[in-house]
Design a protein around this motif. Sequence first.
Motif, short mmCIF file in Angstrom:
data_model
loop_
_atom_site.label_atom_id
_atom_site.label_comp_id
_atom_site.label_asym_id
_atom_site.label_seq_id
_atom_site.Cartn_x
_atom_site.Cartn_y
_atom_site.Cartn_z
N UNK A 104 0.84 -1.21 0.00
CA UNK A 104 0.00 0.00 0.00
C UNK A 104 0.87 1.26 0.00
N UNK A 105 0.65 2.11 -0.97
CA UNK A 105 1.47 3.33 -1.07
C UNK A 105 1.28 4.25 0.13
N UNK A 106 0.06 4.29 0.70
CA UNK A 106 -0.17 5.13 1.87
C UNK A 106 0.71 4.68 3.03
N UNK A 107 0.89 3.38 3.15
CA UNK A 107 1.74 2.85 4.21
C UNK A 107 3.19 3.21 3.95
N UNK A 108 3.64 3.12 2.70
CA UNK A 108 5.03 3.47 2.38
C UNK A 108 5.28 4.94 2.68
N UNK A 109 4.29 5.79 2.44
CA UNK A 109 4.42 7.22 2.77
C UNK A 109 4.54 7.38 4.28
N UNK A 110 3.69 6.70 5.05
CA UNK A 110 3.73 6.80 6.52
C UNK A 110 5.06 6.31 7.07
N UNK A 111 5.58 5.25 6.49
CA UNK A 111 6.86 4.69 6.94
C UNK A 111 7.99 5.67 6.66
N UNK A 112 7.99 6.27 5.46
CA UNK A 112 9.02 7.26 5.15
C UNK A 112 8.93 8.45 6.10
N UNK A 134 12.78 5.42 -6.20
CA UNK A 134 12.37 4.92 -7.51
C UNK A 134 10.95 4.32 -7.46
N UNK A 135 10.23 4.59 -6.40
CA UNK A 135 8.86 4.08 -6.24
C UNK A 135 7.97 4.59 -7.37
N UNK A 136 6.96 3.82 -7.71
CA UNK A 136 6.03 4.24 -8.78
C UNK A 136 5.16 5.42 -8.34
N UNK A 137 4.99 5.60 -7.03
CA UNK A 137 4.16 6.68 -6.51
C UNK A 137 5.00 7.91 -6.19
N UNK A 138 4.62 9.04 -6.74
CA UNK A 138 5.37 10.27 -6.54
C UNK A 138 5.46 10.71 -5.08
N UNK A 139 4.38 10.53 -4.32
CA UNK A 139 4.39 10.96 -2.93
C UNK A 139 5.37 10.12 -2.11
N UNK A 140 5.49 8.86 -2.44
CA UNK A 140 6.47 8.00 -1.75
C UNK A 140 7.88 8.50 -2.06
N UNK A 141 8.14 8.80 -3.33
CA UNK A 141 9.46 9.32 -3.72
C UNK A 141 9.77 10.62 -2.99
N UNK A 142 8.78 11.49 -2.93
CA UNK A 142 8.97 12.78 -2.26
C UNK A 142 9.28 12.59 -0.78
N UNK A 143 8.50 11.75 -0.10
CA UNK A 143 8.72 11.54 1.34
C UNK A 143 10.05 10.83 1.60
N UNK A 144 10.47 9.96 0.69
CA UNK A 144 11.78 9.31 0.84
C UNK A 144 12.89 10.35 0.74
N UNK A 145 12.75 11.28 -0.18
CA UNK A 145 13.76 12.35 -0.32
C UNK A 145 13.81 13.19 0.95
N UNK A 146 12.65 13.53 1.47
CA UNK A 146 12.60 14.34 2.70
C UNK A 146 13.24 13.57 3.86
N UNK A 147 12.96 12.27 3.94
CA UNK A 147 13.56 11.45 5.01
C UNK A 147 15.08 11.41 4.88
N UNK A 148 15.58 11.28 3.66
CA UNK A 148 17.03 11.28 3.45
C UNK A 148 17.64 12.61 3.89
N UNK A 149 16.95 13.70 3.60
CA UNK A 149 17.43 15.01 4.05
C UNK A 149 17.47 15.11 5.56
N UNK A 150 16.49 14.51 6.23
CA UNK A 150 16.47 14.58 7.70
C UNK A 150 17.59 13.74 8.31
N UNK A 151 18.05 12.74 7.60
CA UNK A 151 19.18 11.93 8.08
C UNK A 151 20.46 12.75 7.98
#
Length: 185
Positions: A104-112, A134-151
């Motif tokens: 579920x993409x919503x879950x991947x967003x929450x996890x990121x 590289x996720x198919x969902x743009x919001x997942x990609x965006x949240x992953x980028x934000x998470x990487x920045x927070x690291x």
Amino acid sequence: MRVKERTAAVLVACFAVTAACSRSPPGPDVPALLSQLKSADPEVRGKASLALMPIGEPAVPGLIEMLKSEDPQHRATAAATLFGLGPKARAAVPALSEALSEPASEMRVSVAMALESIGPDAAPAVPALVRALRDREGLVRQRAAIALGSIGPAAREALPALQEASRVDFVRPAAEEAMQKIQAR
């Protein structure tokens, strides 16, 4: 003799009062709150989640178990609560990394978002977050980028993937900001 008896009685009473006053109140019932997170009632789940957030680390093992639940609602509630714990949820990083492959993409967003809230302590999740870029969902990609920045600088290995992700309009701002945070000294 009566004076000694009264003095002894007063001392016993003082001891009892001192002992009662020095006892700390019982702490929150973490197992009960974790059980309430599984309620069908969203209000009960919300209240339990909010009550667990200030508790911090003692709640994490139970939340990790919920992340592995068969019930998607339990997994989502666990991810949202871990997000609220922020850096106190650092012990959940391996389980959150694994949950980034959730269907579920919503879950991947929450996890990121949970990994983002943990910040630099989420560095072990960098490889999973790079895959999420590289996720198919743009919001997942965006949240992953934000998470990487927070690291931050510990996510240096993600720079090539962030550079690639910055070519997509939707993800560009988050990827560019993440690259700046990672390269900051």
